[in-house]
Design an enzyme around this catalytic site. Structure first.
Site, PDB file in Angstrom:
ATOM      1  N   GLU A  81     -69.944 134.493  -7.529  1.00  0.00           N
ATOM      2  CA  GLU A  81     -71.189 133.990  -6.944  1.00  0.00           C
ATOM      3  C   GLU A  81     -70.915 133.142  -5.716  1.00  0.00           C
ATOM      4  O   GLU A  81     -69.957 132.381  -5.692  1.00  0.00           O
ATOM      5  CB  GLU A  81     -71.896 133.076  -7.956  1.00  0.00           C
ATOM      6  CG  GLU A  81     -72.367 133.782  -9.175  1.00  0.00           C
ATOM      7  CD  GLU A  81     -72.938 132.802 -10.208  1.00  0.00           C
ATOM      8  OE1 GLU A  81     -73.222 131.647  -9.863  1.00  0.00           O
ATOM      9  OE2 GLU A  81     -73.084 133.237 -11.355  1.00  0.00           O
ATOM     10  N   CYS A  88     -65.304 123.014 -19.365  1.00  0.00           N
ATOM     11  CA  CYS A  88     -66.329 121.995 -19.639  1.00  0.00           C
ATOM     12  C   CYS A  88     -67.431 122.650 -20.466  1.00  0.00           C
ATOM     13  O   CYS A  88     -67.843 123.765 -20.163  1.00  0.00           O
ATOM     14  CB  CYS A  88     -66.892 121.469 -18.329  1.00  0.00           C
ATOM     15  SG  CYS A  88     -65.606 120.926 -17.213  1.00  0.00           S
ATOM     16  N   SER A  97     -66.160 115.275 -10.277  1.00  0.00           N
ATOM     17  CA  SER A  97     -67.136 115.502 -11.335  1.00  0.00           C
ATOM     18  C   SER A  97     -66.860 114.500 -12.446  1.00  0.00           C
ATOM     19  O   SER A  97     -66.001 114.724 -13.293  1.00  0.00           O
ATOM     20  CB  SER A  97     -67.002 116.931 -11.878  1.00  0.00           C
ATOM     21  OG  SER A  97     -67.379 117.832 -10.877  1.00  0.00           O
ATOM     22  N   ASN A 141     -78.743 121.277 -15.292  1.00  0.00           N
ATOM     23  CA  ASN A 141     -79.411 122.565 -15.199  1.00  0.00           C
ATOM     24  C   ASN A 141     -79.130 123.327 -16.495  1.00  0.00           C
ATOM     25  O   ASN A 141     -77.984 123.737 -16.718  1.00  0.00           O
ATOM     26  CB  ASN A 141     -78.795 123.312 -14.007  1.00  0.00           C
ATOM     27  CG  ASN A 141     -79.798 124.205 -13.346  1.00  0.00           C
ATOM     28  OD1 ASN A 141     -80.674 124.754 -14.007  1.00  0.00           O
ATOM     29  ND2 ASN A 141     -79.676 124.350 -12.047  1.00  0.00           N
ATOM     30  N   CYS A 187     -74.002 126.627 -11.745  1.00  0.00           N
ATOM     31  CA  CYS A 187     -72.695 127.213 -11.565  1.00  0.00           C
ATOM     32  C   CYS A 187     -72.401 128.297 -12.602  1.00  0.00           C
ATOM     33  O   CYS A 187     -72.387 128.039 -13.796  1.00  0.00           O
ATOM     34  CB  CYS A 187     -71.718 126.046 -11.686  1.00  0.00           C
ATOM     35  SG  CYS A 187     -70.032 126.451 -11.810  1.00  0.00           S
TER      36      CYS A 187
HETATM   37  N1  SAH Z   1     -64.738 122.897 -10.938  1.00  0.00           N
HETATM   38  C1  SAH Z   1     -65.187 121.986  -9.965  1.00  0.00           C
HETATM   39  C2  SAH Z   1     -66.108 122.588  -8.938  1.00  0.00           C
HETATM   40  C3  SAH Z   1     -67.119 123.585  -9.429  1.00  0.00           C
HETATM   41  S1  SAH Z   1     -68.387 123.001 -10.455  1.00  0.00           S
HETATM   42  C4  SAH Z   1     -65.821 120.780 -10.615  1.00  0.00           C
HETATM   43  O1  SAH Z   1     -66.062 120.818 -11.813  1.00  0.00           O
HETATM   44  O2  SAH Z   1     -66.026 119.799  -9.934  1.00  0.00           O
HETATM   45  C5  SAH Z   1     -69.475 122.194  -9.313  1.00  0.00           C
HETATM   46  C6  SAH Z   1     -70.336 121.103  -9.915  1.00  0.00           C
HETATM   47  O3  SAH Z   1     -71.397 121.675 -10.713  1.00  0.00           O
HETATM   48  C7  SAH Z   1     -69.579 120.191 -10.846  1.00  0.00           C
HETATM   49  O4  SAH Z   1     -69.896 118.838 -10.603  1.00  0.00           O
HETATM   50  C8  SAH Z   1     -70.077 120.629 -12.189  1.00  0.00           C
HETATM   51  O5  SAH Z   1     -69.877 119.643 -13.147  1.00  0.00           O
HETATM   52  C9  SAH Z   1     -71.516 120.949 -11.914  1.00  0.00           C
HETATM   53  N2  SAH Z   1     -72.173 121.758 -12.929  1.00  0.00           N
HETATM   54  C10 SAH Z   1     -71.665 122.739 -13.684  1.00  0.00           C
HETATM   55  N3  SAH Z   1     -72.591 123.220 -14.533  1.00  0.00           N
HETATM   56  C11 SAH Z   1     -73.727 122.531 -14.283  1.00  0.00           C
HETATM   57  C12 SAH Z   1     -75.033 122.563 -14.843  1.00  0.00           C
HETATM   58  N4  SAH Z   1     -75.351 123.410 -15.791  1.00  0.00           N
HETATM   59  N5  SAH Z   1     -75.963 121.696 -14.351  1.00  0.00           N
HETATM   60  C13 SAH Z   1     -75.650 120.835 -13.359  1.00  0.00           C
HETATM   61  N6  SAH Z   1     -74.431 120.760 -12.799  1.00  0.00           N
HETATM   62  C14 SAH Z   1     -73.471 121.599 -13.257  1.00  0.00           C
HETATM   63 FE1  SF4 Z   2     -65.783 122.425 -15.483  1.00  0.00          FE
HETATM   64 FE2  SF4 Z   2     -66.085 122.869 -12.844  1.00  0.00          FE
HETATM   65 FE3  SF4 Z   2     -64.735 124.601 -14.392  1.00  0.00          FE
HETATM   66 FE4  SF4 Z   2     -67.374 124.379 -14.662  1.00  0.00          FE
HETATM   67  S1  SF4 Z   2     -66.295 125.110 -12.866  1.00  0.00           S
HETATM   68  S2  SF4 Z   2     -65.821 124.518 -16.321  1.00  0.00           S
HETATM   69  S3  SF4 Z   2     -67.665 122.214 -14.275  1.00  0.00           S
HETATM   70  S4  SF4 Z   2     -64.173 122.496 -13.957  1.00  0.00           S
END
Ligand code: SAH
Ligand code: SF4
Length: 349
Positions: free
Chosen positions: A93, A117, A219, A297, A340
């Site tokens: 994406e 996560c 994050s 989200n 994401c």
């Molecule tokens: N892996 C990296 C970058 C990609 S995720 C990171 O975790 O920082 C980008 C951002 O989107 C991160 O802050 C993540 O915690 C957040 N994110 C992921 N899923 C989400 C959701 N369902 N609602 C809001 N933010 C979300």
């Molecule tokens: Fe965690 Fe970022 Fe990976 Fe999603 S994309 S699992 S928020 S580290």
């Protein structure tokens, strides 16, 4: 591709090195570079300012990797989400967002994510592989092509916040940044580039010493280890105090501010007590900190809910009163599968 590699894997330095090794002058190497990123040619034979033997050599060594658009989703707030198919049929994406200050593109760096996560659609399935440099670069080129054809506007900002943990694909990330930042390529200034990490501290320290001074976002999502470990199992490897030590060092070296992302999850991390813990945590680096409060989200497979608007506002007011710079981030594309990894996760079961 018969051992050929995509030309978009190379940064300018790589191309100059290759040219030298093949007795091509740097004058012509720079022409090739500008044909790729300024003139946006997608075949070597279109590069009519090159001699035919150079074109032949390029064709023998390189090809142009392609991304196929599988789906384009447009939201009411003019966020556009692209689902791209890679050459091995994997899906990724890329999101185009509109702001007052310009247009930003959010790129993916891995297929899936191993950080795992438990609130994130990308982390629900294990990582399949890292993206190659050319696959990250092509996301930007394809979105720019879409803009050229439809809106005639330029991408001004890049955020590395799509699927994947960018610091788990560090070398490819840095090469990608060197290509988009290059003043003879896309010339996106380092202050317009933001990389978001879940907190891999060795790479935070490495990032601090890079020539390209892109912005860093962490994050955080919780103000203490107990809560953070429930959301992000990586917190057991790099707990909050280890990350903050690295951030202190990062700030000392770069003199740059750090953005803290904090997703607001109902009855989980959104009380005023949590706001106080967060303010205390950030206090020592407050001058360099900037908090983004993001409404969670909801992800189909996960039970967390988003905090109410009132709770988010109270949390925001508390931090502001304690002189922590803070914004309530506007959501982008909440009416489409904007979180994401959500669009991709509809296709992979
Ligand atoms: N892996 C990296 C970058 C990609 S995720 C990171 O975790 O920082 C980008 C951002 O989107 C991160 O802050 C993540 O915690 C957040 N994110 C992921 N899923 C989400 C959701 N369902 N609602 C809001 N933010 C979300
Ligand atoms: Fe965690 Fe970022 Fe990976 Fe999603 S994309 S699992 S928020 S580290």
């Amino acid at each position: 591709m018969n051992g050929k590699q995509s030309i978009y894997n190379l940064n300018r330095e790589d191309l100059l090195k290759w040219a030298k090794a093949n007795s091509i002058s740097s004058f012509y190497a720079l022409k090739i570079w500008e044909n790729l990123y300024r003139n946006k040619f997608r075949s070597f034979s279109d590069m009519s300012d090159l001699k035919t033997d150079i074109i032949k050599l390029l064709d023998a060594n390189f090809y142009f990797n392609t991304l196929e658009i599988k789906e384009v989703q447009k939201s009411n707030d003019s966020t556009i989400k692209f689902l791209f198919k890679l050459e091995d049929d994997s899906l990724i994406e890329t999101v185009l967002m509109e702001h007052k200050f310009g247009k930003s593109v959010c790129v993916t760096t891995q297929i899936g994510c191993n950080i795992g996560c438990n609130f994130c659609a990308s982390g629900l399935k294990p990582k399949m592989r890292d993206l190659k440099v050319c696959e990250i670069v092509s996301q930007v080129l394809n979105v720019q092509k879409y803009l050229d054809e439809n809106l005639k506007e330029q991408i001004t900002h890049i955020v590395v916040m799509g699927i994947g943990e960018p610091f788990d694909n560090y070398n490819n990330l840095m090469k990608f940044l060197s290509i988009i930042n290059d003043d003879r390529a896309l010339a996106i200034g380092s202050r317009h580039i933001t990389v978001s990490t879940s907190g891999l501290t060795p790479q935070i320290l490495e990032f601090a010493r890079e020539n390209i001074r892109a912005n860093l976002a962490l994050s955080l999502h919780a103000p203490n280890n107990e809560l953070r470990s429930k959301l992000m199992r990586i917190n057991k490897v790099y707990p909050i105090e280890t990350i903050f030590e690295a951030l202190q060092e990062y700030i000392k070296i770069t003199n740059k501010r750090v953005t803290f992302e904090y997703i607001m999850i109902k009855n989980f991390n959104d009380t005023l007590q949590n706001a106080k813990e967060l303010a205390d945590l950030i206090e020592p680096i407050k001058k360099f900190a900037y908090v983004n409060l993001i409404p969670y989200n909801p992800v189909f497979e996960v039970e967390y809910e988003r905090s109410t608007d009132e709770t988010i506002k109270n949390f925001f007011d508390f931090l502001s009163k304690h002189k922590i710079r803070c914004v309530m981030r506007r959501e982008h594309g909440s009416d489409i599968d904007a979180a994401c990894g959500q669009l991709r996760s509809r296709y992979i079961k």
